[in-house]
Design a protein around this motif. Structure first.
Motif, short mmCIF file in Angstrom:
data_model
loop_
_atom_site.label_atom_id
_atom_site.label_comp_id
_atom_site.label_asym_id
_atom_site.label_seq_id
_atom_site.Cartn_x
_atom_site.Cartn_y
_atom_site.Cartn_z
N SER A 158 0.84 -1.21 0.00
CA SER A 158 0.00 0.00 0.00
C SER A 158 0.87 1.26 0.00
O SER A 158 0.55 2.24 -0.65
CB SER A 158 -0.94 0.01 1.22
OG SER A 158 -1.89 -1.01 1.06
N GLU A 162 0.88 4.21 -2.75
CA GLU A 162 0.78 5.63 -2.35
C GLU A 162 1.87 6.44 -3.06
O GLU A 162 1.62 7.53 -3.57
CB GLU A 162 0.94 5.70 -0.83
CG GLU A 162 0.21 6.81 -0.15
CD GLU A 162 -1.30 6.83 -0.43
OE1 GLU A 162 -1.75 7.81 -1.03
OE2 GLU A 162 -1.99 5.86 -0.08
N VAL A 165 1.10 6.86 -6.72
CA VAL A 165 0.07 7.89 -6.94
C VAL A 165 0.71 9.29 -6.81
O VAL A 165 0.45 10.18 -7.63
CB VAL A 165 -1.10 7.72 -5.94
CG1 VAL A 165 -2.06 8.90 -6.01
CG2 VAL A 165 -1.84 6.40 -6.22
N HIS A 191 -5.90 -3.74 -1.35
CA HIS A 191 -5.95 -2.32 -0.93
C HIS A 191 -4.99 -1.48 -1.77
O HIS A 191 -5.33 -0.38 -2.21
CB HIS A 191 -5.61 -2.18 0.56
CG HIS A 191 -6.62 -2.86 1.44
ND1 HIS A 191 -7.96 -2.53 1.41
CD2 HIS A 191 -6.49 -3.88 2.33
CE1 HIS A 191 -8.60 -3.31 2.28
NE2 HIS A 191 -7.74 -4.14 2.83
N ALA A 192 -3.79 -2.02 -1.96
CA ALA A 192 -2.79 -1.30 -2.77
C ALA A 192 -3.31 -1.11 -4.19
O ALA A 192 -3.24 -0.01 -4.76
CB ALA A 192 -1.48 -2.08 -2.78
N LYS A 194 -6.37 -1.18 -5.29
CA LYS A 194 -7.53 -0.28 -5.31
C LYS A 194 -7.08 1.18 -5.24
O LYS A 194 -7.59 2.03 -5.96
CB LYS A 194 -8.43 -0.61 -4.11
CG LYS A 194 -9.81 -0.02 -4.19
CD LYS A 194 -10.66 -0.57 -3.07
CE LYS A 194 -11.88 0.33 -2.86
NZ LYS A 194 -12.51 0.10 -1.58
N ARG A 195 -6.09 1.45 -4.39
CA ARG A 195 -5.58 2.82 -4.24
C ARG A 195 -5.05 3.34 -5.58
O ARG A 195 -5.35 4.45 -6.01
CB ARG A 195 -4.49 2.85 -3.16
CG ARG A 195 -3.81 4.20 -3.01
CD ARG A 195 -4.75 5.23 -2.40
NE ARG A 195 -4.09 6.52 -2.27
CZ ARG A 195 -4.46 7.63 -2.93
NH1 ARG A 195 -5.50 7.60 -3.75
NH2 ARG A 195 -3.81 8.77 -2.76
N GLN A 198 -7.97 3.53 -8.30
CA GLN A 198 -8.94 4.62 -8.11
C GLN A 198 -8.32 5.99 -8.35
O GLN A 198 -9.02 6.93 -8.68
CB GLN A 198 -9.55 4.52 -6.71
CG GLN A 198 -10.50 3.33 -6.61
CD GLN A 198 -11.29 3.28 -5.33
OE1 GLN A 198 -10.93 3.91 -4.33
NE2 GLN A 198 -12.38 2.52 -5.33
N ALA A 199 -7.01 6.07 -8.19
CA ALA A 199 -6.34 7.34 -8.49
C ALA A 199 -6.14 7.53 -10.00
O ALA A 199 -5.71 8.59 -10.44
CB ALA A 199 -5.01 7.39 -7.76
#
Ligand SMILES: [Zn+2]
Length: 350
Positions: A158, A162, A165, A191-192, A194-195, A198-199
């Motif tokens: 994750s 981040e 992104v 989770h990673a 999806k992050r 979605q960005a």
């Protein structure tokens, strides 16, 4: 028409799957180790080149072991900048016009280099190389895919997402999951993924290399993947293969690497021909230029020899690479336009 070496060399190519930590020049690795007093298991550049090349039909794990050695010399800013610079220059020299290089930044932080400095150093090397190459009348554009490692915890991947992104408009073009596939499913890292997704970052996931079609299924179903790294074992599930065809999900095929990790035992039995016949989009990649001792031109040449591919077939594969590049529409169209101008309509008419 048979494609000779100069046709393949001159063909504008896109490289979508090459690992920074698997693609050092042997001389550079040797010099960096000497400067940093890193002890290598061999004492000459030539013996290092052959030591780093994994024998065919080894295993994915044996293959991945070699990265521990390259990473010993990839822990400071100067080394990262040099390695990235040379990788871009070497690709430009074989007419790669679009390059996506990938790595996992946490692996370059063992001596405390902050993640941002890891990225900034690699980006500096890439941009310097692009400028150098432009000054010599060549052209190459490059971007980074950040890799989360499947064997890492979801909080670590994750963090990588981040970072990806944060660098989206500064040179990072995608997010990937790499490393040991068996026992480390995509679901562990949702989770990673999806992050990043979605960005707005495109996803490509290693799947169907160290594990079977279930892994590819997961990558599509839960991983938002728009490309698959390898996908070698897709043929084992005809229904899934049909889905990949329908969705037009491209496979980043790495022939030599697949031989070395034992996913296939000979190129003749590599399923890439079957995929092409079905109309699944295919691009060719090296995976690791050092461990596989290949260039992208070598991979195209191997495909030509193993599958008796014509100029038209090889050009179609090269074009697929540009079609699925992780870049904006304007740049993709520009790359495709340049490609079509080079190759010429005549090739597609015979
Ligand atoms: Zn890979």
């Amino acid at each position: 028409m048979r494609a000779d070496k100069s046709f393949i060399h001159n063909l504008p190519k896109a490289e979508l799957h090459v690992h920074l930590d698997g693609s050092l020049r042997p001389r550079t690795m040797f010099e960096l180790a000497t400067e940093r007093e890193v002890v290598l298991p061999v004492s000459t550049i030539e013996s290092l080149a052959s030591y780093m090349m994994v024998p065919e039909a080894s295993s994915l794990e044996g293959y991945l072991k070699r990265f521990e050695l390259t990473l010993l010399v990839m822990q400071d800013s100067d080394a990262l900048e040099r390695i990235a610079y040379e990788l871009v220059v070497d690709h430009a020299a074989e007419n790669v016009r679009w390059l996506e290089l990938r790595f996992c930044p946490q692996l370059n932080q063992k001596q405390g280099l902050p993640a941002e400095e890891v990225l900034d150093s690699v980006l500096r090397g890439m941009r310097e190389a692009e400028n150098y190459v432009a000054g010599r009348g060549q052209e190459i554009q490059s971007a980074i895919i950040l890799c989360g490692l499947r064997s890492h915890s979801s909080s670590v991947t994750s963090e990588t997402a981040e970072l990806a992104v944060a660098y989206m408009r500064r040179g990072v073009c995608g997010f990937d999951l790499a490393g040991a596939e068996a026992g480390h499913p995509v679901l562990n890292h949702r989770h990673a993924i999806k992050r990043a997704y979605q960005a707005g970052l495109p996803i490509t996931l290693h799947a169907g290399e160290g594990f079977g079609p279930e892994s590819i299924q997961q990558a599509i179903e839960f991983g938002h993947t728009s490309r698959i790294g390898h996908g070698t074992r897709l043929f084992e599930d005809p229904t899934l293969m049909e889905l990949v065809r329908k969705l037009r999900i491209p496979l980043e095929v790495c022939l030599t690497s697949n031989l070395q990790t034992g996913v296939v035992h000979s190129l003749a039995e590599h399923p890439v021909q079957q995929y092409l016949k079905l109309g699944i989009p295919i691009s060719l990649s090296t995976d690791n230029r050092l461990m596989s001792a290949v260039t992208l031109t070598d991979e195209y040449t191997r495909a030509r020899d193993a599958f008796n591919m014509t100029k038209k077939e090889l050009a179609a594969i090269a074009r697929t690479g540009f079609e699925h590049a992780f870049t904006d529409t304007a740049r993709r169209l520009d790359l495709l336009h340049q490609f079509d101008q080079h190759v010429g309509d005549s090739l597609f008419q015979d």
